[in-house]
Design an enzyme around this catalytic site. Structure first.
Site, short mmCIF file in Angstrom:
data_model
loop_
_atom_site.label_atom_id
_atom_site.label_comp_id
_atom_site.label_asym_id
_atom_site.label_seq_id
_atom_site.Cartn_x
_atom_site.Cartn_y
_atom_site.Cartn_z
N GLU A 101 30.80 5.80 62.72
CA GLU A 101 31.14 7.19 62.38
C GLU A 101 29.95 8.15 62.30
OE1 GLU A 101 33.51 7.01 58.82
OE2 GLU A 101 35.05 5.79 59.74
N HIS A 135 43.00 4.66 63.20
CA HIS A 135 43.74 5.00 61.97
C HIS A 135 44.59 6.21 62.36
CE1 HIS A 135 41.41 2.33 59.49
NE2 HIS A 135 40.30 2.86 59.94
N GLU A 145 40.49 -1.06 63.92
CA GLU A 145 40.98 -0.88 62.53
C GLU A 145 42.38 -0.27 62.49
OE1 GLU A 145 38.18 1.30 60.11
OE2 GLU A 145 36.45 0.40 61.08
N ASP A 186 45.85 1.18 61.89
CA ASP A 186 46.95 1.23 60.93
C ASP A 186 47.69 2.56 61.12
OD1 ASP A 186 45.10 2.88 59.65
OD2 ASP A 186 44.83 1.57 57.93
N ASN A 202 31.25 2.34 66.60
CA ASN A 202 32.63 2.35 66.11
C ASN A 202 32.96 3.70 65.47
OD1 ASN A 202 35.07 0.75 65.47
ND2 ASN A 202 34.41 0.86 63.32
C1 XIL Z 1 37.30 1.39 53.85
C2 XIL Z 1 37.89 0.32 52.95
O1 XIL Z 1 39.11 -0.11 53.47
C3 XIL Z 1 38.09 0.94 51.59
O2 XIL Z 1 38.57 -0.02 50.66
C4 XIL Z 1 36.76 1.51 51.09
O3 XIL Z 1 36.99 2.19 49.93
C5 XIL Z 1 36.18 2.48 52.11
O4 XIL Z 1 36.08 1.85 53.37
N1 XIL Z 1 36.66 3.30 58.49
C6 XIL Z 1 35.88 2.17 58.39
C7 XIL Z 1 36.12 1.20 57.30
O5 XIL Z 1 35.04 1.93 59.27
O6 XIL Z 1 34.95 0.53 56.90
C8 XIL Z 1 36.78 1.86 56.13
O7 XIL Z 1 37.08 0.87 55.15
C9 XIL Z 1 38.01 2.61 56.57
C10 XIL Z 1 37.64 3.71 57.53
#
Ligand code: XIL
Length: 346
Positions: free
Chosen positions: A150, A233, A263, A265, A197
């Protein structure tokens, strides 16, 4: 320099696999990786279904927290790999691959780094030491590292506020720290695949243009970056276009990059959590992402950010819920069936 390193020494016993074929058998047959993020909290570890379901469903696992900077180097020169050791050993014991997540991310910076007042040169040394130590510690056991997470803003520019790290670039063009991070990781484990990522870069648009430009430049400079991770996401009302996904995946592939969905969801507004239409919409979006991935030869892995709706970061304060493939009772949802059907298809 005195250094404390905590590592798990004991033997870890994990109970046997739950019955029934999971997604991993189907994925395995087609040489594909299917996985999810593992949360190592007391409540998940005390849940007898949690770890066995991972081993049954997935052939790749990523830690939700325990490999982040804040977790692995909570104090200067104090490394704690005990929980990450547990995860890697679990994966090895169950024939699963590991995605390492993540080395450089502004949201997982420990307090001591956040408060660091030293020069940009010494801050650079801190990051170099961290990457070298962590990647070196797990050398040969990690399939792919999310080296930088990010670092691109929504408008596609390199985020100048990506935590303390851009400060390392003082006197150089912004982004030098990103190239350095990949070089250090490569030196520490030359065989691990190294990924950039990010979220919101799955489809064509300003953000993915920025990520594309960054990776194109890094590749042209000979920086060892092997892949791009699309987090996926996806918000309930976010428009998703198959054409846009496909075209975007293609342009990154054409740079010679591997693609992982890292990731995924898809949260559902709380009031619709058991609405069949909402669950069908969720299944459609999962299906679309996996379909485009399976049809893109360089897209080789598909991971969700969790396993069951019982434990998800989406519930940490937002209005949406139930974003994963299994419900709170570990029952397969329509999205699970959609994923399974696609994996089964030749
Ligand atoms: C998130 C975790 O799921 C949470 O529990 C924590 O508070 C913050 O990080 N993008 C990412 C992940 O790359 O590492 C993040 O994970 C979610 C968003």
């Amino acid at each position: 320099m005195k250094r404390i390193m905590l590592a798990a020494g004991g033997v870890l016993l994990v109970c046997g696999l739950a019955q029934g074929a999971g997604l991993r058998d189907l994925a395995q047959k087609r040489g594909f990786l299917i996985g999810g993020a593992m949360r190592l909290y007391p409540e998940t570890l005390a849940d007898p279904q949690y770890l066995p379901t991972f081993a049954r469903e997935f052939n790749v696992v990523v830690p939700e927290h325990v490999m982040k900077f804040r977790d692995t180097q909570p104090k200067e020169n104090v490394y704690d790999f005990r929980k990450a050791d547990f995860l890697v050993k679990f994966a090895e014991d169950h024939g699963m691959k590991v995605r390492g997540h993540t080395l450089v991310w502004h949201e997982a910076v420990p307090d001591w780094v956040e408060a660091y007042k030293g020069s940009s040169e010494t801050l650079r040394e801190i990051l170099k030491d961290h990457i070298t130590t962590e990647v070196g510690y797990f050398k040969g056991r990690i399939l792919a590292w999310d080296v930088v997470n990010e670092a691109v803003a929504k408008d596609g520019s390199l985020a100048p506020d990506a935590g303390p790290w851009p400060r390392i670039d003082q006197g150089r063009a912004l982004g030098g720290y990103i190239a350095d991070a990949f070089r250090w990781a490569h030196a520490a484990d030359p065989k691990a695949l190294l990924f950039y990522n990010d979220w919101g870069a799955e489809q064509l648009g300003a953000k993915s243009d920025g990520v594309y430009a960054l990776l194109k430049r890094l590749r042209a400079q000979g920086v060892p970056v092997d892949g791009v991770g699309f987090q996926a996401h996806i918000d309930y009302d976010e428009p998703v276009s198959e054409d846009s996904l496909r075209a975007n995946f293609k342009r990154f592939s054409d740079l010679g990059l591997i693609i992982h969905i890292t990731e995924m969801d898809f949260g559902i507004p709380d009031k619709l959590r058991s609405d069949p239409k909402a669950l069908a919409k969720q299944a459609d979006v999962y299906r679309l992402f996996l379909k485009v991935c399976l049809e893109t030869p360089r897209c080789q892995a598909f991971l969700t950010w969790g396993l069951t709706d019982k434990y998800s970061w989406i519930d940490e304060g937002g209005e949406d819920t139930a974003p994963l493939l299994l419900d709170k009772d570990y029952r397969p949802k329509p999205a699970y069936a959609a994923v399974k059907a696609l994996l089964r298809r030749p």
